[in-house]
Design a protein around this motif. Structure first.
Motif, short mmCIF file in Angstrom:
data_model
loop_
_atom_site.label_atom_id
_atom_site.label_comp_id
_atom_site.label_asym_id
_atom_site.label_seq_id
_atom_site.Cartn_x
_atom_site.Cartn_y
_atom_site.Cartn_z
N GLY A 104 0.82 -1.19 0.00
CA GLY A 104 0.00 0.00 0.00
C GLY A 104 0.85 1.25 0.00
O GLY A 104 2.08 1.18 -0.17
N GLN A 105 0.21 2.39 0.20
CA GLN A 105 0.93 3.65 0.27
C GLN A 105 1.67 3.81 1.60
O GLN A 105 2.77 4.35 1.64
N TYR A 106 1.03 3.36 2.68
CA TYR A 106 1.53 3.63 4.02
C TYR A 106 2.00 2.39 4.75
O TYR A 106 2.58 2.50 5.84
N VAL A 107 1.74 1.23 4.18
CA VAL A 107 2.01 -0.01 4.89
C VAL A 107 2.23 -1.13 3.87
O VAL A 107 1.76 -1.04 2.73
N ARG A 108 2.95 -2.15 4.29
CA ARG A 108 3.14 -3.36 3.48
C ARG A 108 2.78 -4.56 4.34
O ARG A 108 3.21 -4.66 5.49
N LEU A 109 2.00 -5.46 3.77
CA LEU A 109 1.67 -6.71 4.44
C LEU A 109 2.58 -7.80 3.89
O LEU A 109 2.59 -8.05 2.69
N GLU A 110 3.34 -8.42 4.77
CA GLU A 110 4.26 -9.48 4.38
C GLU A 110 3.84 -10.79 5.04
O GLU A 110 3.42 -10.77 6.21
N PRO A 111 3.95 -11.91 4.33
CA PRO A 111 3.70 -13.19 5.00
C PRO A 111 4.53 -13.29 6.28
O PRO A 111 5.72 -12.98 6.28
N LEU A 112 3.90 -13.70 7.35
CA LEU A 112 4.57 -13.71 8.65
C LEU A 112 5.80 -14.62 8.63
O LEU A 112 5.72 -15.78 8.24
N ASP A 113 6.92 -14.07 9.06
CA ASP A 113 8.20 -14.78 9.10
C ASP A 113 8.85 -14.50 10.46
O ASP A 113 9.33 -13.40 10.69
N PRO A 114 8.83 -15.46 11.39
CA PRO A 114 9.37 -15.21 12.72
C PRO A 114 10.82 -14.73 12.69
O PRO A 114 11.19 -13.87 13.51
N ALA A 115 11.63 -15.25 11.79
CA ALA A 115 13.04 -14.82 11.74
C ALA A 115 13.16 -13.36 11.35
O ALA A 115 14.00 -12.63 11.88
N ARG A 116 12.33 -12.92 10.44
CA ARG A 116 12.39 -11.54 9.96
C ARG A 116 11.64 -10.58 10.87
O ARG A 116 12.09 -9.45 11.10
N HIS A 117 10.49 -11.01 11.39
CA HIS A 117 9.60 -10.09 12.08
C HIS A 117 9.58 -10.26 13.60
O HIS A 117 9.00 -9.42 14.30
N GLY A 118 10.18 -11.32 14.11
CA GLY A 118 10.01 -11.67 15.52
C GLY A 118 10.46 -10.60 16.49
O GLY A 118 9.74 -10.27 17.45
N ASP A 119 11.66 -10.03 16.30
CA ASP A 119 12.16 -9.03 17.24
C ASP A 119 11.26 -7.80 17.27
O ASP A 119 10.93 -7.27 18.34
N ASP A 120 10.85 -7.33 16.08
CA ASP A 120 9.98 -6.16 16.02
C ASP A 120 8.64 -6.42 16.69
O ASP A 120 8.11 -5.58 17.42
N LEU A 121 8.08 -7.59 16.44
CA LEU A 121 6.76 -7.89 17.00
C LEU A 121 6.82 -8.07 18.51
O LEU A 121 5.89 -7.65 19.22
N TRP A 122 7.88 -8.68 19.00
CA TRP A 122 8.03 -8.79 20.45
C TRP A 122 8.05 -7.41 21.09
O TRP A 122 7.38 -7.17 22.10
N GLN A 123 8.78 -6.49 20.49
CA GLN A 123 8.86 -5.13 21.04
C GLN A 123 7.52 -4.42 20.93
O GLN A 123 7.07 -3.75 21.87
N ALA A 124 6.85 -4.55 19.77
CA ALA A 124 5.60 -3.84 19.55
C ALA A 124 4.46 -4.38 20.41
O ALA A 124 3.63 -3.61 20.91
N LEU A 125 4.42 -5.69 20.59
CA LEU A 125 3.28 -6.33 21.26
C LEU A 125 3.51 -6.62 22.73
O LEU A 125 2.54 -6.76 23.49
N GLN A 126 4.78 -6.74 23.13
CA GLN A 126 5.08 -7.09 24.53
C GLN A 126 6.04 -6.11 25.18
O GLN A 126 6.36 -6.26 26.36
N GLY A 127 6.53 -5.13 24.45
CA GLY A 127 7.51 -4.19 25.00
C GLY A 127 6.89 -3.21 25.99
O GLY A 127 5.68 -3.21 26.22
N PRO A 128 7.72 -2.34 26.56
CA PRO A 128 7.24 -1.43 27.60
C PRO A 128 6.21 -0.42 27.11
O PRO A 128 5.43 0.11 27.91
N ASP A 129 6.18 -0.15 25.80
CA ASP A 129 5.22 0.81 25.26
C ASP A 129 4.03 0.13 24.59
O ASP A 129 3.26 0.78 23.89
N SER A 130 3.87 -1.17 24.81
CA SER A 130 2.76 -1.90 24.18
C SER A 130 1.44 -1.58 24.89
O SER A 130 1.41 -1.06 26.01
N ASP A 131 0.35 -1.91 24.24
CA ASP A 131 -0.99 -1.64 24.76
C ASP A 131 -1.35 -2.70 25.81
O ASP A 131 -1.45 -3.88 25.47
#
Length: 224
Positions: free
Chosen positions: A22-49
């Motif tokens: 898209g213009q503002y975002v890209r959807l990529e098939p989930l790949d734990p090796a590629r996305h795991g660190d970012d997702l851990w920070q976004a979903l479980q990090g100190p600034d997560s919801d």
């Protein structure tokens, strides 16, 4: 009155494991090796919801190993079919979600398992994600796009309505999730509704609908 047969109906194809841009975002098939660190920070990090996991059947995760195992199961799945939500400029994954309940023979598919980092919530990226998945589904011959959520999940119900899904009713005592009853609210968009909704999304997503600081000038609800 009897239902009329569908002319030239063919089952829809199974969604491919491919990126959607898209213009503002890209959807990529989930790949734990590629996305795991970012997702851990976004979903479980100190600034997560802290409310993120309230209505999901899994999480939160106290240990990274448990989180990685959960990601690996999702990445290997065909239904649900998971995507990481990636910010194109930085290449960082900011959330994930999936197609699920993929009924190719009926042309029905659902969007769900939405897990966003705080930065994604109520953002232009979050709206474009739904547009990309809906556009992809209807372009591939699906007739019906579903959205379901816990009836107590006010945020999810508001999102469904904003995105143009029509409320279809309540399935009472539908599930038991984390030891609690879930009454499930059902929403859908059908193929005949999509062209008008798509035009509204495209007007809303246009660069000239946003000010220099990223504030919308017109609401999606008004444009669609």
């Amino acid at each position: 009155m009897p239902q009329q047969p569908l002319r030239d109906w063919q089952p829809a194809p199974t969604p491919a494991r491919e990126a959607l841009n898209g213009q503002y975002v890209r959807l990529e098939p989930l790949d734990p090796a590629r996305h795991g660190d970012d997702l851990w920070q976004a979903l479980q990090g100190p600034d997560s919801d802290p409310l993120l996991w309230d209505y999901l059947p899994y999480g939160p995760f106290g240990q990274r190993a448990d989180f990685d195992a959960w990601l690996s199961r999702h990445a290997a799945s065909q239904d649900p079919l998971f995507f990481a939500v990636v910010e194109p400029g930085s290449g960082r994954a900011q959330g994930l979600l999936s197609y699920l309940n993929i009924a190719t023979q009926h042309g029905s598919i659902e969007i769900g398992h939405i897990c966003y980092g705080r930065v994604m919530q109520r953002s232009v990226q979050a709206s474009e994600v739904i547009y990309l998945l809906a556009r992809h589904a209807f372009a591939n011959g699906y007739r019906r796009l579903e959205w379901k959520c816990n009836n107590d999940n006010v945020r999810s119900k508001r999102a469904a309505e904003r995105f143009g899904f029509s409320y279809e009713g309540l399935f009472r005592q539908h599930m038991v999730i984390k030891g609690r009853n879930r009454d499930t609210a059902w929403y859908s968009i059908i193929d005949s509704e999509w062209p008008a909704l798509a035009a509204g999304y495209e007007r809303w997503l246009a660069a000239d609908n946003f000010s220099a600081d990223g504030q919308q000038k017109q609401r999606l609800e008004d444009l669609r």
